[in-house]
Design a protein around this motif. Structure first.
Motif, PDB file in Angstrom:
ATOM      1  N   ASP A  28       0.555  -1.166   0.034  1.00 24.54           N
ATOM      2  CA  ASP A  28       0.078  -0.307   0.203  1.00 24.54           C
ATOM      3  C   ASP A  28       0.913   0.973  -0.372  1.00 24.54           C
ATOM      4  O   ASP A  28      -0.058   2.325   0.105  1.00 24.54           O
ATOM      5  CB  ASP A  28      -0.979  -0.415   1.316  1.00 24.54           C
ATOM      6  N   VAL A  29       2.201   1.067  -0.174  1.00 24.20           N
ATOM      7  CA  VAL A  29       3.636   2.369  -0.520  1.00 24.20           C
ATOM      8  C   VAL A  29       3.279   2.607  -1.583  1.00 24.20           C
ATOM      9  O   VAL A  29       3.545   2.001  -1.966  1.00 24.20           O
ATOM     10  CB  VAL A  29       4.523   1.506   0.132  1.00 24.20           C
ATOM     11  N   PRO A  30       3.091   4.139  -1.932  1.00 19.47           N
ATOM     12  CA  PRO A  30       3.157   4.205  -3.186  1.00 19.47           C
ATOM     13  C   PRO A  30       5.372   3.691  -3.747  1.00 19.47           C
ATOM     14  O   PRO A  30       5.567   4.049  -2.639  1.00 19.47           O
ATOM     15  CB  PRO A  30       3.753   5.680  -3.376  1.00 19.47           C
ATOM     16  N   GLU A  31       4.940   3.587  -5.467  1.00 14.34           N
ATOM     17  CA  GLU A  31       6.261   3.067  -5.455  1.00 14.34           C
ATOM     18  C   GLU A  31       6.731   3.425  -6.538  1.00 14.34           C
ATOM     19  O   GLU A  31       6.357   4.303  -7.806  1.00 14.34           O
ATOM     20  CB  GLU A  31       6.155   1.292  -6.277  1.00 14.34           C
ATOM     21  N   ARG A  32       8.272   3.789  -6.617  1.00 14.27           N
ATOM     22  CA  ARG A  32       8.454   4.841  -7.714  1.00 14.27           C
ATOM     23  C   ARG A  32      10.219   3.955  -8.526  1.00 14.27           C
ATOM     24  O   ARG A  32      10.585   3.077  -7.552  1.00 14.27           O
ATOM     25  CB  ARG A  32       8.844   6.122  -7.882  1.00 14.27           C
ATOM     26  N   LEU A  33      10.129   4.207  -9.800  1.00 16.44           N
ATOM     27  CA  LEU A  33      11.843   3.651  -9.955  1.00 16.44           C
ATOM     28  C   LEU A  33      12.526   4.543  -9.552  1.00 16.44           C
ATOM     29  O   LEU A  33      12.674   6.108  -9.910  1.00 16.44           O
ATOM     30  CB  LEU A  33      11.580   3.595 -11.959  1.00 16.44           C
ATOM     31  N   GLU A  34      13.588   4.186  -9.508  1.00 16.91           N
ATOM     32  CA  GLU A  34      14.537   4.460  -9.135  1.00 16.91           C
ATOM     33  C   GLU A  34      15.453   5.186  -9.976  1.00 16.91           C
ATOM     34  O   GLU A  34      15.900   5.637 -11.540  1.00 16.91           O
ATOM     35  CB  GLU A  34      15.850   3.671  -8.482  1.00 16.91           C
ATOM     36  N   PRO A  35      15.013   6.888  -9.193  1.00 23.86           N
ATOM     37  CA  PRO A  35      15.768   7.511 -10.614  1.00 23.86           C
ATOM     38  C   PRO A  35      17.440   8.034 -10.821  1.00 23.86           C
ATOM     39  O   PRO A  35      17.935   7.898  -9.690  1.00 23.86           O
ATOM     40  CB  PRO A  35      15.635   9.078  -9.673  1.00 23.86           C
ATOM     41  N   LEU A  47      13.293  12.369  -2.268  1.00 23.45           N
ATOM     42  CA  LEU A  47      11.715  11.350  -2.205  1.00 23.45           C
ATOM     43  C   LEU A  47      10.932  12.265  -0.982  1.00 23.45           C
ATOM     44  O   LEU A  47      11.704  12.348  -0.029  1.00 23.45           O
ATOM     45  CB  LEU A  47      12.929   9.530  -1.511  1.00 23.45           C
ATOM     46  N   GLU A  48       9.772  10.997  -1.397  1.00 25.97           N
ATOM     47  CA  GLU A  48       8.504  11.862   0.102  1.00 25.97           C
ATOM     48  C   GLU A  48       8.205  10.941  -0.090  1.00 25.97           C
ATOM     49  O   GLU A  48       8.394   9.503  -0.440  1.00 25.97           O
ATOM     50  CB  GLU A  48       7.377  12.594  -0.870  1.00 25.97           C
ATOM     51  N   ALA A  52       8.737   3.303  -2.004  1.00 24.73           N
ATOM     52  CA  ALA A  52       9.671   2.288  -1.861  1.00 24.73           C
ATOM     53  C   ALA A  52       9.640   2.316  -3.195  1.00 24.73           C
ATOM     54  O   ALA A  52       9.102   3.301  -4.657  1.00 24.73           O
ATOM     55  CB  ALA A  52       8.166   1.032  -1.750  1.00 24.73           C
ATOM     56  N   VAL A  53      11.118   2.258  -3.572  1.00 19.58           N
ATOM     57  CA  VAL A  53      11.981   2.448  -4.934  1.00 19.58           C
ATOM     58  C   VAL A  53      12.876   0.977  -5.795  1.00 19.58           C
ATOM     59  O   VAL A  53      13.195  -0.045  -4.299  1.00 19.58           O
ATOM     60  CB  VAL A  53      13.300   3.484  -4.073  1.00 19.58           C
ATOM     61  N   SER A  54      12.204   0.502  -6.595  1.00 27.39           N
ATOM     62  CA  SER A  54      12.475  -0.077  -7.754  1.00 27.39           C
ATOM     63  C   SER A  54      13.275   0.250  -8.114  1.00 27.39           C
ATOM     64  O   SER A  54      13.785   0.837  -8.751  1.00 27.39           O
ATOM     65  CB  SER A  54      11.475  -0.603  -7.591  1.00 27.39           C
ATOM     66  N   GLY A  55      14.594  -0.633  -7.959  1.00 28.46           N
ATOM     67  CA  GLY A  55      16.136  -0.201  -8.959  1.00 28.46           C
ATOM     68  C   GLY A  55      16.962  -1.323  -9.589  1.00 28.46           C
ATOM     69  O   GLY A  55      16.730  -2.665  -8.875  1.00 28.46           O
ATOM     70  N   VAL A  56      18.061  -1.658  -9.868  1.00 33.81           N
ATOM     71  CA  VAL A  56      18.912  -2.501 -10.669  1.00 33.81           C
ATOM     72  C   VAL A  56      20.214  -1.992  -9.790  1.00 33.81           C
ATOM     73  O   VAL A  56      20.751  -1.288 -10.418  1.00 33.81           O
ATOM     74  CB  VAL A  56      18.666  -2.747 -12.092  1.00 33.81           C
ATOM     75  N   ILE A  57      20.646  -3.404  -9.618  1.00 38.29           N
ATOM     76  CA  ILE A  57      22.616  -2.353  -9.026  1.00 38.29           C
ATOM     77  C   ILE A  57      22.897  -3.024 -10.134  1.00 38.29           C
ATOM     78  O   ILE A  57      23.135  -4.081 -10.639  1.00 38.29           O
ATOM     79  CB  ILE A  57      23.311  -3.470  -8.429  1.00 38.29           C
ATOM     80  N   GLY A  58      23.882  -1.992 -11.181  1.00 35.41           N
ATOM     81  CA  GLY A  58      24.240  -2.220 -11.909  1.00 35.41           C
ATOM     82  C   GLY A  58      25.987  -3.084 -12.535  1.00 35.41           C
ATOM     83  O   GLY A  58      26.562  -3.306 -13.203  1.00 35.41           O
ATOM     84  N   VAL A  80      15.296  -2.715   2.768  1.00 31.97           N
ATOM     85  CA  VAL A  80      15.974  -3.422   1.452  1.00 31.97           C
ATOM     86  C   VAL A  80      15.104  -5.063   1.526  1.00 31.97           C
ATOM     87  O   VAL A  80      15.914  -6.048   2.582  1.00 31.97           O
ATOM     88  CB  VAL A  80      17.416  -3.446   1.322  1.00 31.97           C
ATOM     89  N   GLN A  81      14.604  -5.112   0.420  1.00 32.37           N
ATOM     90  CA  GLN A  81      14.103  -6.475   0.036  1.00 32.37           C
ATOM     91  C   GLN A  81      14.681  -6.991  -0.640  1.00 32.37           C
ATOM     92  O   GLN A  81      13.831  -8.593  -1.449  1.00 32.37           O
ATOM     93  CB  GLN A  81      12.448  -6.273   0.475  1.00 32.37           C
TER      94      GLN A  81
END
Length: 104
Positions: A28-35, A47-48, A52-58, A80-81
């Motif tokens: 129920d938490v807003p999610e955004r892609l990692e800027p 971030l407000e 939840a922030v979704s991203g990729v470690i490169g 960190v999930q």
């Protein structure tokens, strides 16, 4: 809209059988892609909270930075999930103050 919160296992079935499971998290938490870029403190996006922030470690030893507003005495939970969703990421989470010194 009516999904129960938490992890859900998702599989696809087709003529060749059933796929391996993929875990999907219903939140129920807003999610955004990692800027991007956010690989240094001076490039850290705001971030407000809550978010939840979704991203990729490169790459190895990659660092990502984010900023958020907080007041003394407020309690915040950061998590960190990645490993819970099958990622081999061995993450370290550090909270820094405005002066760049480690708080937690």
């Amino acid at each position: 809209d009516n999904a129960a919160l938490g992890g859900r296992e998702l599989r696809l079935a087709g003529p060749n059988g059933v796929s391996n499971p993929l875990t999907v998290n219903v939140s129920d938490v807003p999610e955004r892609l990692e800027p991007k870029p956010n690989n240094s403190a001076d490039r850290a996006p705001w971030l407000e909270l809550p978010v939840a922030v979704s991203g990729v470690i490169g790459g190895n030893a990659e660092s990502d930075f984010f900023r958020f507003k907080a007041k003394a005495g407020e309690k915040r939970i950061f998590d960190v999930q990645a490993n819970r969703f099958g990622s081999p990421l061995d993450a370290t989470l550090v909270v820094l103050g405005p002066d760049g010194k480690e708080l937690a």
